[in-house]
Scaffold this motif. Sequence first.
Motif, mmCIF file in Angstrom:
data_model
loop_
_atom_site.group_PDB
_atom_site.id
_atom_site.type_symbol
_atom_site.label_atom_id
_atom_site.label_comp_id
_atom_site.label_asym_id
_atom_site.label_seq_id
_atom_site.Cartn_x
_atom_site.Cartn_y
_atom_site.Cartn_z
ATOM 1 N N ALA A 68 -11.175 -30.426 33.799
ATOM 2 C CA ALA A 68 -10.194 -31.297 34.466
ATOM 3 C C ALA A 68 -9.033 -31.530 33.511
ATOM 4 N N ARG A 69 -7.834 -31.563 34.071
ATOM 5 C CA ARG A 69 -6.660 -31.887 33.250
ATOM 6 C C ARG A 69 -5.847 -32.972 33.959
ATOM 7 N N VAL A 70 -5.620 -34.053 33.249
ATOM 8 C CA VAL A 70 -4.889 -35.172 33.842
ATOM 9 C C VAL A 70 -3.418 -35.077 33.435
ATOM 10 N N LYS A 71 -2.562 -35.067 34.428
ATOM 11 C CA LYS A 71 -1.114 -34.979 34.164
ATOM 12 C C LYS A 71 -0.600 -36.324 33.624
ATOM 13 N N PRO A 72 0.305 -36.267 32.656
ATOM 14 C CA PRO A 72 0.834 -37.539 32.139
ATOM 15 C C PRO A 72 1.484 -38.342 33.264
ATOM 16 N N THR A 73 1.186 -39.631 33.285
ATOM 17 C CA THR A 73 1.767 -40.476 34.340
ATOM 18 C C THR A 73 3.151 -40.956 33.930
ATOM 19 N N GLY A 124 -5.408 -28.153 42.709
ATOM 20 C CA GLY A 124 -5.010 -29.561 42.703
ATOM 21 C C GLY A 124 -3.857 -29.784 43.669
ATOM 22 N N GLN A 125 -3.523 -31.045 43.858
ATOM 23 C CA GLN A 125 -2.468 -31.337 44.831
ATOM 24 C C GLN A 125 -1.088 -30.947 44.271
ATOM 25 N N THR A 126 -0.132 -30.900 45.145
ATOM 26 C CA THR A 126 1.231 -30.566 44.748
ATOM 27 C C THR A 126 1.720 -31.504 43.641
ATOM 28 N N GLY A 127 2.308 -30.910 42.633
ATOM 29 C CA GLY A 127 2.882 -31.704 41.548
ATOM 30 C C GLY A 127 1.877 -32.176 40.512
ATOM 31 N N SER A 128 0.627 -31.701 40.611
ATOM 32 C CA SER A 128 -0.393 -32.185 39.664
ATOM 33 C C SER A 128 -0.414 -31.379 38.364
ATOM 34 N N GLY A 129 0.372 -30.300 38.312
ATOM 35 C CA GLY A 129 0.478 -29.547 37.057
ATOM 36 C C GLY A 129 -0.196 -28.181 37.053
ATOM 37 N N LYS A 130 -0.373 -27.591 38.222
ATOM 38 C CA LYS A 130 -1.012 -26.254 38.282
ATOM 39 C C LYS A 130 -0.105 -25.200 37.629
ATOM 40 N N THR A 131 1.160 -25.178 38.099
ATOM 41 C CA THR A 131 2.088 -24.174 37.561
ATOM 42 C C THR A 131 2.340 -24.433 36.074
ATOM 43 N N PHE A 132 2.450 -25.693 35.707
ATOM 44 C CA PHE A 132 2.665 -26.050 34.296
ATOM 45 C C PHE A 132 1.497 -25.523 33.452
ATOM 46 N N THR A 133 0.283 -25.648 33.971
ATOM 47 C CA THR A 133 -0.893 -25.203 33.225
ATOM 48 C C THR A 133 -0.985 -23.678 33.181
ATOM 49 N N ALA A 177 10.342 -28.961 43.559
ATOM 50 C CA ALA A 177 10.203 -27.519 43.327
ATOM 51 C C ALA A 177 8.766 -27.109 43.588
ATOM 52 N N SER A 178 8.389 -27.274 44.814
ATOM 53 C CA SER A 178 6.979 -27.065 45.116
ATOM 54 C C SER A 178 6.721 -25.613 45.527
ATOM 55 N N THR A 179 5.702 -25.062 44.975
ATOM 56 C CA THR A 179 5.347 -23.701 45.376
ATOM 57 C C THR A 179 4.447 -23.787 46.595
ATOM 58 N N ARG A 180 4.836 -23.060 47.638
ATOM 59 C CA ARG A 180 4.088 -23.127 48.885
ATOM 60 C C ARG A 180 3.150 -21.942 49.042
ATOM 61 N N ALA A 191 -1.743 -22.859 45.854
ATOM 62 C CA ALA A 191 -0.776 -23.787 46.452
ATOM 63 C C ALA A 191 -1.379 -25.193 46.462
ATOM 64 N N GLY A 192 -0.526 -26.181 46.649
ATOM 65 C CA GLY A 192 -0.985 -27.575 46.634
ATOM 66 C C GLY A 192 -2.073 -27.848 47.657
ATOM 67 N N SER A 193 -3.073 -28.645 47.248
ATOM 68 C CA SER A 193 -4.232 -28.829 48.118
ATOM 69 C C SER A 193 -4.136 -30.079 48.997
HETATM 70 N N1 LIG Z 1 0.585 -31.774 31.404
HETATM 71 C C1 LIG Z 1 1.879 -31.906 31.687
HETATM 72 N N2 LIG Z 1 2.737 -32.293 30.729
HETATM 73 C C2 LIG Z 1 4.029 -32.427 30.991
HETATM 74 N N3 LIG Z 1 4.594 -32.203 32.179
HETATM 75 C C3 LIG Z 1 3.811 -31.821 33.184
HETATM 76 C C4 LIG Z 1 2.402 -31.642 32.993
HETATM 77 N N4 LIG Z 1 1.868 -31.245 34.149
HETATM 78 C C5 LIG Z 1 2.881 -31.165 35.023
HETATM 79 N N5 LIG Z 1 4.040 -31.518 34.457
HETATM 80 C C6 LIG Z 1 5.353 -31.569 35.114
HETATM 81 O O1 LIG Z 1 5.161 -32.038 36.441
HETATM 82 C C7 LIG Z 1 5.964 -31.326 37.355
HETATM 83 C C8 LIG Z 1 5.106 -30.731 38.470
HETATM 84 O O2 LIG Z 1 4.207 -29.850 37.895
HETATM 85 P P1 LIG Z 1 3.845 -28.422 38.526
HETATM 86 O O3 LIG Z 1 5.032 -27.772 39.129
HETATM 87 O O4 LIG Z 1 3.126 -27.667 37.492
HETATM 88 O O5 LIG Z 1 2.881 -28.870 39.690
HETATM 89 P P2 LIG Z 1 2.081 -27.950 40.687
HETATM 90 O O6 LIG Z 1 0.729 -28.521 40.805
HETATM 91 O O7 LIG Z 1 2.175 -26.537 40.283
HETATM 92 O O8 LIG Z 1 2.854 -28.169 42.042
HETATM 93 P P3 LIG Z 1 2.928 -27.181 43.298
HETATM 94 O O9 LIG Z 1 1.670 -27.292 44.039
HETATM 95 O O10 LIG Z 1 4.066 -27.694 44.053
HETATM 96 O O11 LIG Z 1 3.159 -25.828 42.750
HETATM 97 C C9 LIG Z 1 6.725 -30.306 36.580
HETATM 98 O O12 LIG Z 1 8.012 -30.770 36.297
HETATM 99 C C10 LIG Z 1 5.945 -30.176 35.293
HETATM 100 O O13 LIG Z 1 6.776 -29.819 34.213
#
Ligand SMILES: Nc1ncnc2c1ncn2[C@@H]1O[C@H](COP(=O)(O)OP(=O)(O)OP(=O)(O)O)[C@@H](O)[C@H]1O
Length: 539
Positions: A10-15, A97-106, A219-222, A252-254
């Motif tokens: 599990a990876r928690v995105k910074p709030t 994970g859901q949209t914006g939770s950091g999948k693409t970032f990871t 910037a959501s990936t669909r 894609a976002g869940s």
């Molecule tokens: N661990 C992290 N540290 C810093 N920034 C993060 C982290 N995870 C996500 N972010 C930031 O949060 C935003 C959304 O993240 P990201 O695009 O990776 O989400 P996603 O789950 O891929 O969304 P989608 O489902 O839309 O593709 C981005 O701007 C990203 O840089």
Amino acid sequence: MVKQTIQIFARVKPTVRKQQQGIYSIDEDEKLIPSLEIILPRDLADGFVNNKRESYKFKFQRIFDQDANQETIFENIAKPVAESVLAGYNGTIFAYGQTGSGKTFTITGGAERYSDRGIIPRTLSYIFEQSQKDSSKIYTTHISYLEIYNECGYDLLDPRHEASSLEDLPKVTILEDPDQNIHLKNLSLHQATTEEEALNLLFLGDTNRMIAETPMNQASTRSHCIFTIHLSSKEPGSATVRHAKLHLVDLAGSERVAKTGVGGLLLTEAKYINLSLHYLEQVIIALSEKHRLHIPYRNSMMTSVLRDSLGGNCMTTMIATLSLEKRNIDESISTCRFAQRVALIKNEAVLNEEIDPRLMIIRLQKEIQELKDELAIVTGEQKTEALTEAELLQPHKAVCRKNPKEGSASQEKLHVELHLAEKQWYKTMFTHLKALKVEIEHLQLLMDKAKVKLQKEFEAWWAEEATSLQVDTPAVKSLNLTKPFHQAPESLHERPQLLSNKSDVNARKILPSPCPIVYSQEQNSTSASLDDRSVILSL
Ligand SMILES: Nc1ncnc2c1ncn2[C@@H]1O[C@H](COP(=O)(O)OP(=O)(O)OP(=O)(O)O)[C@@H](O)[C@H]1O
């Protein structure tokens, strides 16, 4: 074979807002299996005393809190998978994970800082670094990048297109062979000889990725994206090749459709995304249930492509990305529940070794030639004609699997395509082998010339020796040496002949090579072995 359940992290995105803290807690010490507790905020509307559940606990292999950087994620999650891929096992890492939770970032990383590089660029770096270090094997790397959008596959690395829309890219379709192996038609494979080339391919693919804006994420990936590193390795001189695939998957976002607040085309997209994730869930449920005979892989393109990664020949890892804010509690719980089910799935990874048919043919051809040479020594006849096509293809046929007799319409189509590809392959192989044969003949000619030279040198030496020595033995007679050695032979034809017929040189006669003289002190004589006839020279 390595039996292993899918590893879940599990990876928690910074709030963004600090006050979100208190929604979850991580327990790292619980019998060495870390757990994540998600605490439900109290709703005073439900009354001070109620039966509502107040928290949920989920176990993970490891939980990475908000402060975990990209390097830590790579070292702990991706590096072990990359290592097994280098060893010849298939691997998959997917982010859910859901949209914006950091999948693409990871998976891919952030664009702002170099240190934000995600799993893909770091894994490429690691694989190239390790393969260059390992001099005991030859590694070949190919890359493919597939996007699945609304149940259609697109090749993100098509070199002919500069995509302005997804429809510009070639459509990728699935073909299944009789052994249930999945083939992706139209998905291009690109060789990358350096890390830089591989990163350029990643960049090209990312540029082509469909980006759509939704109210939930700017910037959501669909779509689902699968970046695959195909790694082959073999030891020099060996015909055994190991093939391993590493899928790095950004799903894609869940989130649920109702929450996305979209309509029209985006609603259709959201439904497709939900549908394919729903099918993914169905596959996961079926796999986690014991004694389930049918696994519904075929329901969606994504589950078909990831068939091996889910309950098959693969070492698979899931990263549950969580955006633990108050408004995302439900989605986060749903992601964790999904991960718990995934953790029950057992995979059996095997080394993907096969004999390279091309090397096999070369090896067999060499063997045939050696056998022919041996035969020539025994019979005195040399088989000089070129190998027939049938002869050349015989070894290849031996290593190819037989086609099944019958099949459905789609199987027939697949057979036709495979047959055409095979024909083309035969043609290439045949041309290659012909060139190889010319080279072998050239080398053999050089060898024959060397033998003639050696023969002449031997004759010159023999003539010199004969002038100073008296030779009179039955062995000498059998060499047809009727004249005393102090008399020089009148012509070359009267000399002892090692070549039975000089015109045979080009026919590659096998010639006996002259042996060195062995001086024997005890017998006070010098013995020279010439072919199988020995000459004792009295001093
Ligand atoms: N661990 C992290 N540290 C810093 N920034 C993060 C982290 N995870 C996500 N972010 C930031 O949060 C935003 C959304 O993240 P990201 O695009 O990776 O989400 P996603 O789950 O891929 O969304 P989608 O489902 O839309 O593709 C981005 O701007 C990203 O840089």
